[in-house]
Motif scaffolding. Structure first.
Motif: not given
Length: 322
Positions: A38-46, A78-81, A122-126
Motif C-alpha cells: 500500500f505504501d509502496a504504490v502510494c509513494y510511487q504515485a507521488v 504506457l503500462t497501467l495495471s 507491479r508497483v510501477a503499474r499500480i
C-alpha cells in the motif's frame, strides 16, 4: 467514492505534502519494496505526480523490438495495471480491462511475462493507475509532456513516434483523448471492446480475441477489421505462424509491435501471436480457447466473406467458400 479509493487518495496527498515540505526523503524502488505494498504504490504515485519518475514505459521487450533505423519509428507506451490488479487500492469493482477474461488476465504479457512479473513492475503499474484514476488532470498533463518530449527525441534521429497507451490495459477513451492532442504521433492499440475497434478516429486498433469469443472475432473480421489472435504455437517453438487462417492473411505480431506497418490498405487481417507462458499456462490457454489451433476451420462463420486485400504489393480478391 468507495473507502479503498478514498484511503489511497488521502495517503498520496499526505505523502505528497510531506515530500513538498522536505519531510519525506526520495526513495528508490529498492527502498519502496521494503514497505507494505500500500505504501509502496502510494509513494510511487507521488513520484509520478512530482515528476521524479517517468509515466511512459521505457523498458518493455515488445516495444523495444522496433528499431528506428529499420522501421522509421521509435516505439513507446504506457503500462497501467491490467484487469483488477489495482482494485485493492481503487475499489473492488475497479477493472482496467472491461473485456478481460480469467485466462487473459492470467496470461497478460504486460503483467505476467518477462519484466512484467517483477514486484517493481507491479508497483510501477499500480502507481501509474492510481494517478490516472485519482488525479486525472495532472496525469493527462504529465503524460502529454512526456509524449511531446519522446516525439522530439524521435525527430532528432529522423524517426516518427509510435505510441501504445494500453500495453496492459484497455482504457480506449483515455487513449482517444490523448491521441487527439498529437496528430503527428502514430497511436495504436489492441482492444477487446468492439465499439473501441470500430472507433478508429485517432487510434489504429485491432480487436483482441479472448477465450470464448471466437464468434465475435469472426464477426469483426467479417466487418473488415483486424483481429489479434494468439495461436497454440509456443513462443519457444521454431514452428512459424500460419500465412493464412480460414482464408484471412496473417501477419506476424511477434516481430515487433508495429503491426500497423504491415496492415493491408483495406480488408480484414489477423495479427498473429505465439502463445507465451510455462507449460501449464499454455495448456490452460489452449484448453480454454485463448490460444487458437492454426488448423481450425470455421467455414460456416466466415463463408461468403469478401476479401479485398493489398498485402506486400500483392492483391488478394476472393470470396471464401463453404
Amino acid at each position: 467514492m468507495n473507502h479503498l479509493k478514498a484511503k489511497t487518495i488521502a495517503r498520496v496527498i499526505e505523502l505528497r505534502e510531506l515530500y513538498r515540505n522536505g519531510q519525506l526523503p526520495y526513495l528508490t524502488m529498492k527502498d519502496q519494496l521494503r514497505l507494505s505494498e500500500f505504501d509502496a504504490v502510494c509513494y510511487q504515485a507521488v513520484w509520478y505526480l512530482e515528476g521524479r519518475r517517468d509515466i511512459l514505459t521505457r523498458t518493455q521487450s515488445k516495444l523495444a523490438k522496433a528499431q528506428a533505423n529499420a522501421t522509421g519509428y521509435v516505439n513507446s507506451g504506457l503500462t497501467l495495471s491490467p484487469a483488477d490488479e489495482a482494485s485493492p487500492y481503487l475499489g473492488k469493482k475497479f477493472n482496467a480491462c472491461h473485456g478481460a477474461t480469467v485466462v487473459c488476465a492470467a496470461m497478460c504479457v504486460g503483467a505476467h511475462q518477462g519484466q512484467g512479473k517483477l514486484d517493481s513492475s507491479r508497483v510501477a503499474r499500480i502507481g501509474r493507475t492510481i494517478v490516472m484514476e485519482c488525479f486525472r488532470s495532472e496525469f493527462i498533463r504529465l503524460l502529454s509532456i512526456e509524449i511531446k518530449v519522446a516525439e522530439l527525441q524521435a525527430m532528432k534521429i529522423g524517426a516518427l513516434l509510435a505510441m501504445r497507451l494500453n500495453v496492459a490495459s484497455d482504457w480506449w477513451q483515455m487513449a482517444e483523448e490523448v491521441a487527439e492532442r498529437f496528430p503527428t504521433v502514430k497511436f495504436y492499440d489492441y482492444s477487446a471492446i468492439t465499439g473501441a475497434v470500430r472507433n478508429q478516429k485517432n487510434v489504429n486498433r485491432v480487436y483482441s480475441l479472448k477465450d470464448g469469443r471466437l464468434d465475435l472475432a469472426l464477426k469483426m473480421l467479417g466487418e473488415g477489421y483486424g483481429v489479434a489472435m494468439v495461436f497454440s504455437i509456443s513462443s519457444k517453438s521454431d514452428e512459424p505462424l500460419p500465412e493464412f487462417w480460414n482464408g484471412i492473411p496473417v501477419i506476424n505480431g511477434d516481430v515487433d509491435d508495429l503491426w500497423f506497418l504491415r496492415m493491408p490498405a483495406s480488408g480484414p487481417i489477423i495479427v498473429g501471436l505465439k502463445v507465451k507462458g510455462n507449460k501449464e499456462e499454455i495448456k490452460e490457454a489452449i484448453s480454454e480457447g485463448f490460444a487458437i489451433d492454426p488448423n481450425t476451420r470455421h467455414k460456416r462463420n466466415i463463408e461468403g466473406l469478401r476479401v479485398n486485400i493489398e498485402l506486400n504489393g500483392e492483391n488478394y480478391n476472393a470470396t471464401i467458400a463453404a
